[in-house]
Design a protein around this motif. Sequence first.
Motif, PDB file in Angstrom:
ATOM      1  N   UNK A 127      17.919  -5.053   2.246  1.00 37.45           N
ATOM      2  CA  UNK A 127      17.254  -3.885   1.694  1.00 37.45           C
ATOM      3  C   UNK A 127      15.885  -4.318   1.172  1.00 37.45           C
ATOM      4  N   UNK A 128      14.843  -3.675   1.681  1.00 39.29           N
ATOM      5  CA  UNK A 128      13.478  -4.017   1.286  1.00 39.29           C
ATOM      6  C   UNK A 128      12.898  -2.870   0.473  1.00 39.29           C
ATOM      7  N   UNK A 129      12.396  -3.169  -0.712  1.00 34.80           N
ATOM      8  CA  UNK A 129      11.669  -2.193  -1.527  1.00 34.80           C
ATOM      9  C   UNK A 129      10.269  -2.735  -1.715  1.00 34.80           C
ATOM     10  N   UNK A 130       9.299  -1.993  -1.209  1.00 34.87           N
ATOM     11  CA  UNK A 130       7.915  -2.443  -1.251  1.00 34.87           C
ATOM     12  C   UNK A 130       7.080  -1.479  -2.089  1.00 34.87           C
ATOM     13  N   UNK A 131       6.183  -2.044  -2.871  1.00 34.58           N
ATOM     14  CA  UNK A 131       5.345  -1.270  -3.785  1.00 34.58           C
ATOM     15  C   UNK A 131       3.880  -1.421  -3.388  1.00 34.58           C
ATOM     16  N   UNK A 132       3.107  -0.409  -3.677  1.00 35.81           N
ATOM     17  CA  UNK A 132       1.686  -0.431  -3.325  1.00 35.81           C
ATOM     18  C   UNK A 132       0.874  -1.400  -4.175  1.00 35.81           C
ATOM     19  N   UNK A 133       1.502  -2.019  -5.182  1.00 34.79           N
ATOM     20  CA  UNK A 133       0.778  -2.985  -6.021  1.00 34.79           C
ATOM     21  C   UNK A 133       0.788  -4.402  -5.443  1.00 34.79           C
ATOM     22  N   UNK A 134       1.332  -4.558  -4.213  1.00 35.77           N
ATOM     23  CA  UNK A 134       1.336  -5.867  -3.575  1.00 35.77           C
ATOM     24  C   UNK A 134       2.624  -6.641  -3.756  1.00 35.77           C
TER      25      UNK A 134
ATOM     26  N   UNK B 178       0.149   4.193   4.048  1.00 35.47           N
ATOM     27  CA  UNK B 178       0.735   4.710   2.808  1.00 35.47           C
ATOM     28  C   UNK B 178       0.516   3.748   1.647  1.00 35.47           C
ATOM     29  N   UNK B 179       0.746   2.460   1.870  1.00 34.65           N
ATOM     30  CA  UNK B 179       0.578   1.472   0.813  1.00 34.65           C
ATOM     31  C   UNK B 179      -0.886   1.296   0.404  1.00 34.65           C
ATOM     32  N   UNK B 180      -1.809   1.535   1.341  1.00 33.82           N
ATOM     33  CA  UNK B 180      -3.234   1.392   1.068  1.00 33.82           C
ATOM     34  C   UNK B 180      -3.897   2.695   0.613  1.00 33.82           C
ATOM     35  N   UNK B 181      -3.111   3.727   0.367  1.00 36.32           N
ATOM     36  CA  UNK B 181      -3.657   5.056   0.061  1.00 36.32           C
ATOM     37  C   UNK B 181      -4.299   5.163  -1.311  1.00 36.32           C
ATOM     38  N   UNK B 182      -4.078   4.195  -2.182  1.00 41.29           N
ATOM     39  CA  UNK B 182      -4.604   4.266  -3.538  1.00 41.29           C
ATOM     40  C   UNK B 182      -3.646   4.945  -4.506  1.00 41.29           C
ATOM     41  N   UNK B 183      -2.549   5.461  -3.981  1.00 41.52           N
ATOM     42  CA  UNK B 183      -1.522   6.082  -4.817  1.00 41.52           C
ATOM     43  C   UNK B 183      -0.463   5.057  -5.194  1.00 41.52           C
ATOM     44  N   UNK B 184       0.290   5.369  -6.240  1.00 39.88           N
ATOM     45  CA  UNK B 184       1.411   4.527  -6.645  1.00 39.88           C
ATOM     46  C   UNK B 184       2.594   4.857  -5.735  1.00 39.88           C
ATOM     47  N   UNK B 185       2.881   3.961  -4.788  1.00 36.68           N
ATOM     48  CA  UNK B 185       3.865   4.231  -3.743  1.00 36.68           C
ATOM     49  C   UNK B 185       4.952   3.167  -3.764  1.00 36.68           C
ATOM     50  N   UNK B 186       6.190   3.601  -3.560  1.00 35.66           N
ATOM     51  CA  UNK B 186       7.327   2.701  -3.373  1.00 35.66           C
ATOM     52  C   UNK B 186       8.100   3.191  -2.157  1.00 35.66           C
ATOM     53  N   UNK B 187       8.424   2.278  -1.244  1.00 30.00           N
ATOM     54  CA  UNK B 187       9.180   2.605  -0.037  1.00 30.00           C
ATOM     55  C   UNK B 187      10.359   1.643   0.047  1.00 30.00           C
ATOM     56  N   UNK B 188      11.544   2.176   0.334  1.00 30.80           N
ATOM     57  CA  UNK B 188      12.742   1.351   0.500  1.00 30.80           C
ATOM     58  C   UNK B 188      13.331   1.613   1.883  1.00 30.80           C
ATOM     59  N   UNK B 189      13.702   0.534   2.570  1.00 28.25           N
ATOM     60  CA  UNK B 189      14.325   0.653   3.890  1.00 28.25           C
ATOM     61  C   UNK B 189      15.170  -0.589   4.144  1.00 28.25           C
TER      62      UNK B 189
END
Length: 83
Positions: free
Chosen positions: A68-75, A51-62
């Motif tokens: 609480x971790x919020x990770x973005x596809x921008x690194x 999902x993070x490597x898909x090339x889309x602007x992605x944010x995942x929180x878990x």
Amino acid sequence: MTHDDTEHHFEYLDESASVAIVQAVATLSDSDPMGLPPLEETIPCDELETLLDSGNDVTVTFSYEEMSITIHSDGQFVIRDRR
């Protein structure tokens, strides 16, 4: 037990997001990364990486280890310590 809720900012540019998250949580909790539960028990790591490597602007929180971790596809990712 205190409720800190402090934000800590990290990057995962040179490694997989999963490895970077576990290392960051270990650092914040003053633990050995090998002593933490597998991240895979919380979130499917292969799917997260895809999902993070898909090339889309992605944010995942878990949540993992009371954080609480919020990770973005921008690194970038943010950990909020909720202990």
